[in-house]
Design an enzyme around this catalytic site. Structure first.
Site, PDB file in Angstrom:
ATOM      1  N   THR A  15      41.469 -37.483 -61.907  1.00 22.13           N
ATOM      2  CA  THR A  15      41.520 -38.537 -62.765  1.00 22.13           C
ATOM      3  C   THR A  15      40.381 -38.488 -63.885  1.00 22.13           C
ATOM      4  O   THR A  15      40.258 -38.521 -64.957  1.00 22.13           O
ATOM      5  CB  THR A  15      41.368 -39.907 -62.136  1.00 22.13           C
ATOM      6  N   GLY A 136      31.056 -47.528 -63.446  1.00 25.00           N
ATOM      7  CA  GLY A 136      32.206 -46.946 -64.470  1.00 25.00           C
ATOM      8  C   GLY A 136      31.670 -46.923 -65.815  1.00 25.00           C
ATOM      9  O   GLY A 136      30.477 -46.352 -65.927  1.00 25.00           O
ATOM     10  N   LYS A 207      26.872 -47.626 -54.360  1.00 18.82           N
ATOM     11  CA  LYS A 207      26.339 -47.770 -55.567  1.00 18.82           C
ATOM     12  C   LYS A 207      25.037 -48.628 -55.836  1.00 18.82           C
ATOM     13  O   LYS A 207      24.112 -48.649 -56.529  1.00 18.82           O
ATOM     14  CB  LYS A 207      27.310 -48.484 -56.488  1.00 18.82           C
TER      15      LYS A 207
HETATM   16  P1  NAP Z   1      40.616 -37.130 -57.816  1.00 16.04           P
HETATM   17  O1  NAP Z   1      41.426 -37.436 -59.051  1.00 16.04           O
HETATM   18  O2  NAP Z   1      41.032 -37.175 -56.495  1.00 16.04           O
HETATM   19  O3  NAP Z   1      40.233 -35.649 -58.391  1.00 16.04           O
HETATM   20  C1  NAP Z   1      39.744 -34.630 -57.525  1.00 16.04           C
HETATM   21  C2  NAP Z   1      39.553 -33.361 -58.316  1.00 16.04           C
HETATM   22  O4  NAP Z   1      38.834 -32.312 -57.302  1.00 16.04           O
HETATM   23  C3  NAP Z   1      41.033 -32.906 -58.244  1.00 16.04           C
HETATM   24  O5  NAP Z   1      41.132 -31.976 -59.368  1.00 16.04           O
HETATM   25  C4  NAP Z   1      41.071 -31.684 -56.977  1.00 16.04           C
HETATM   26  O6  NAP Z   1      41.629 -30.609 -57.366  1.00 16.04           O
HETATM   27  C5  NAP Z   1      39.473 -31.363 -57.035  1.00 16.04           C
HETATM   28  N1  NAP Z   1      38.980 -30.777 -55.831  1.00 16.04           N
HETATM   29  C6  NAP Z   1      39.004 -31.284 -54.673  1.00 16.04           C
HETATM   30  N2  NAP Z   1      38.469 -30.666 -53.662  1.00 16.04           N
HETATM   31  C7  NAP Z   1      38.353 -29.440 -54.376  1.00 16.04           C
HETATM   32  C8  NAP Z   1      37.876 -27.977 -53.800  1.00 16.04           C
HETATM   33  N3  NAP Z   1      37.605 -27.966 -52.448  1.00 16.04           N
HETATM   34  N4  NAP Z   1      37.838 -27.053 -54.666  1.00 16.04           N
HETATM   35  C9  NAP Z   1      38.112 -27.148 -56.021  1.00 16.04           C
HETATM   36  N5  NAP Z   1      38.608 -28.512 -56.584  1.00 16.04           N
HETATM   37  C10 NAP Z   1      38.696 -29.438 -55.594  1.00 16.04           C
HETATM   38  O7  NAP Z   1      39.274 -37.751 -57.850  1.00 16.04           O
HETATM   39  P2  NAP Z   1      38.486 -38.747 -59.112  1.00 16.04           P
HETATM   40  O8  NAP Z   1      39.077 -39.839 -59.140  1.00 16.04           O
HETATM   41  O9  NAP Z   1      38.632 -37.926 -60.474  1.00 16.04           O
HETATM   42  O10 NAP Z   1      37.100 -38.822 -58.696  1.00 16.04           O
HETATM   43  C11 NAP Z   1      36.299 -37.613 -58.956  1.00 16.04           C
HETATM   44  C12 NAP Z   1      34.575 -38.283 -58.590  1.00 16.04           C
HETATM   45  O11 NAP Z   1      34.549 -39.256 -59.477  1.00 16.04           O
HETATM   46  C13 NAP Z   1      34.465 -38.886 -57.137  1.00 16.04           C
HETATM   47  O12 NAP Z   1      33.375 -38.482 -56.646  1.00 16.04           O
HETATM   48  C14 NAP Z   1      34.717 -40.705 -57.380  1.00 16.04           C
HETATM   49  O13 NAP Z   1      33.956 -41.023 -56.440  1.00 16.04           O
HETATM   50  C15 NAP Z   1      34.064 -40.355 -58.756  1.00 16.04           C
HETATM   51  N6  NAP Z   1      34.465 -41.680 -59.582  1.00 16.04           N
HETATM   52  C16 NAP Z   1      35.922 -41.900 -59.598  1.00 16.04           C
HETATM   53  C17 NAP Z   1      36.068 -43.020 -60.682  1.00 16.04           C
HETATM   54  C18 NAP Z   1      37.429 -43.368 -60.897  1.00 16.04           C
HETATM   55  O14 NAP Z   1      37.840 -44.453 -61.339  1.00 16.04           O
HETATM   56  N7  NAP Z   1      38.569 -42.735 -60.308  1.00 16.04           N
HETATM   57  C19 NAP Z   1      35.027 -43.936 -61.144  1.00 16.04           C
HETATM   58  C20 NAP Z   1      33.600 -43.586 -60.910  1.00 16.04           C
HETATM   59  C21 NAP Z   1      33.392 -42.465 -60.221  1.00 16.04           C
HETATM   60  P3  NAP Z   1      43.364 -30.797 -57.227  1.00 16.04           P
HETATM   61  O15 NAP Z   1      43.647 -31.580 -58.527  1.00 16.04           O
HETATM   62  O16 NAP Z   1      43.883 -29.446 -57.489  1.00 16.04           O
HETATM   63  O17 NAP Z   1      43.746 -31.505 -56.038  1.00 16.04           O
HETATM   64  N1  HSE Z   2      36.743 -46.626 -56.629  1.00 11.81           N
HETATM   65  C1  HSE Z   2      35.664 -47.115 -57.445  1.00 11.81           C
HETATM   66  C2  HSE Z   2      36.002 -48.446 -57.897  1.00 11.81           C
HETATM   67  C3  HSE Z   2      35.691 -46.233 -58.638  1.00 11.81           C
HETATM   68  O1  HSE Z   2      37.014 -48.921 -57.827  1.00 11.81           O
HETATM   69  O2  HSE Z   2      34.858 -49.413 -58.174  1.00 11.81           O
HETATM   70  C4  HSE Z   2      34.556 -46.273 -59.587  1.00 11.81           C
HETATM   71  O3  HSE Z   2      33.312 -46.100 -59.035  1.00 11.81           O
END
Ligand code: NAP
Ligand code: HSE
Length: 443
Positions: A15, A136, A207
């Site tokens: 994402t 965010g 957080k």
């Molecule tokens: P996500 O959609 O699950 O994406 C994770 C990515 O990491 C995927 O591309 C996955 O590959 C890759 N990955 C996982 N394990 C791996 C490994 N061993 N080697 C290589 N690649 C690997 O997660 P996300 O929502 O983008 O979140 C990423 C980070 O941002 C997290 O720390 C989360 O807490 C943080 N975050 C997220 C949000 C949000 O709104 N989503 C907001 C703030 C912070 P594949 O695609 O091939 O599976």
């Molecule tokens: N899962 C987290 C939330 C993503 O819902 O706030 C943003 O850090």
């Protein structure tokens, strides 16, 4: 003049990773012109090379080995956007050991290994940026580090989990089930890979710990904090709270008494007075209310999760990192910056449960028989808890009733004893639900 070349590598392309890529590609020329740099994207690591993605990446850039991103000499900035705390930690430390800049949104990693990561920054001279780890798209890290740096914060209260706020808001507005709305939140990319992090309050706790470290210089451990999620909050509680003049939100609360040094940190569903700004923040929006001794009250509101909001914060870090590399002068998380945070913490100590005080909301399900209320009130009276409001509800056709009440201010320690004793009463049908009532002092 020859332009500095900056290579941005990605570990994780889900994402957030794809959002950052998409927006950086769109802004690349403008950024290059504004910053006088040449930007490239040499390497992107994913787990599954065959997965269809929303954005296209040249095949030669993709790899399934994150160490290829770390070790690529063309990569100066490593964006760790994979999540998790084991492998992500290894790649982060490996990049820092090479003196590279790591940009991360990984609050769980910072909570668990922040000290180690910061030590690596001090030892090896790399840098670590983490604006996207809290709230965010809201620039809260920058606000604490720069804009409001003149302040000491008596309290920081925040809605800092988008998923929980989205679920609670929609449950209340639409009367829909928790599961149905959680499903939508997942589709929108708000939810952590392990959804317990969101629903049980841990993500908001991570957080809050980051904010407490930046504001007060202490890494708070889970043993020193109250952490509760939203699973026990029912639609009925939301209606009862409204009858009392409140809405229920998952709140992160950091309080500091500068006279005694006491610092407390908690994450829990709290009742917020309807007329206060935090009560009106709905959906995926986050809000953070900072009470500073110089600036007074500042409230920041914005999208707390999701691809675009999070990308905005990651890109702001990338731009700071690029300027730091270009000028060979990073202004954030320098060794002296880290030491200054730790020095702040020298005067802080964790508050005891007797020191943490608030009003409380209690919901209890009782057997409907003469004398039940007397037993219930006598437990409250025995512990010196004064009741501000009480409403009892009957359930037609059933031999049970529900009591909801709001107390006057008392301590966590007292309410813990009250709840334990209430559980022993024979007329109590289910474990009481205890929520805190948030009473902002200024606003
Ligand atoms: P996500 O959609 O699950 O994406 C994770 C990515 O990491 C995927 O591309 C996955 O590959 C890759 N990955 C996982 N394990 C791996 C490994 N061993 N080697 C290589 N690649 C690997 O997660 P996300 O929502 O983008 O979140 C990423 C980070 O941002 C997290 O720390 C989360 O807490 C943080 N975050 C997220 C949000 C949000 O709104 N989503 C907001 C703030 C912070 P594949 O695609 O091939 O599976
Ligand atoms: N899962 C987290 C939330 C993503 O819902 O706030 C943003 O850090």
């Amino acid at each position: 003049m020859k332009k500095t070349k900056i290579g941005i590598g990605f570990i994780g392309f889900g994402t957030v990773g794809q959002g950052v890529w998409k927006h950086l590609q769109a802004q690349r020329e403008e950024l290059e012109t504004r910053l006088g740099l040449e930007i490239s994207f040499p390497r992107v690591a994913v787990r599954d090379l065959t997965r269809e993605r929303g954005v296209s990446v040249p095949a030669e850039v993709l790899t399934a080995d994150p160490m290829e991103v770390v070790n690529d000499p063309g990569v100066n900035i490593v964006c760790e956007l994979m999540g998790g705390t084991t492998k992500a930690k290894d790649y982060t430390l490996a990049a820092l050991k090479l003196g590279k800049v790591v940009v991360s949104a990984n609050k769980a990693l910072i909570y668990k290994f922040g000290r180690e990561v910061f030590e690596a920054v001090k030892t090896f001279g790399g840098h670590y940026y983490f604006e996207a780890s809290v709230a965010g798209g809201i620039p809260i890290i920058k606000t604490l580090r720069e804009g409001l740096v003149a302040n000491r914060f008596e309290s920081i209260a925040g809605i800092i989990n988008g998923t929980c706020n989205y679920i609670l808001s929609r449950m209340e507005a639409e009367g829909k089930s928790y599961e149905e709305i959680l499903h939508d939140a997942k589709k929108l990319g708000y939810v952590e890979a392990d959804d317990r992090l969101d629903l049980d309050g841990w993500d908001a706790f991570h957080k809050a710990v980051i904010l407490a470290f930046l504001a007060h210089g202490k890494w708070v451990s889970e043993n020193d904090a109250l952490v509760e999620g939203i699973r026990n909050v029912t639609l009925e509680d939301m209606h009862r709270a409204r009858d009392f003049g409140y809405r229920i939100k998952l709140l992160g609360m950091i309080r500091r008494n500068f006279k005694t040094g006491a610092l407390s940190l908690g994450v829990y569903p709290a009742l917020i007075p309807l007329d206060k700004t935090l009560a009106r923040v709905d959906g995926v929006y986050n809000a953070i209310k900072l009470s500073g001794d110089v600036a007074g009250t500042t409230i920041l509101i914005g999208r707390g999760a999701g691809q675009d909001a999070t990308s905005s914060a990651v890109i702001s870090d990338i731009v700071d990192a690029m300027i730091g590399i270009r000028d060979d002068a990073h202004k954030f998380l320098t060794p002296s910056d880290i030491d200054a945070c730790y020095r702040l913490g020298e005067t802080a100590r964790m508050a005891t449960m007797d020191e943490i005080r608030s009003k409380f909301y209690l919901r209890i399900s009782i057997l409907d028989e003469p004398g039940t209320l007397v037993g219930f009130y006598s437990v409250l009276a025995k512990h010196g808890v004064s009741v501000a409001r009480v409403v009892t509800y009957e359930h037609p056709g059933e031999r049970r009733g529900t009591i909801t009440l709001a107390t006057y201010p008392t301590s966590e320690a007292v309410m813990e004893r009250v709840v334990e004793e209430l559980k022993t009463l024979p007329q109590i049908l289910t474990a009481p639900l205890l929520l805190r009532i948030y009473e902002p002092t200024h606003e």
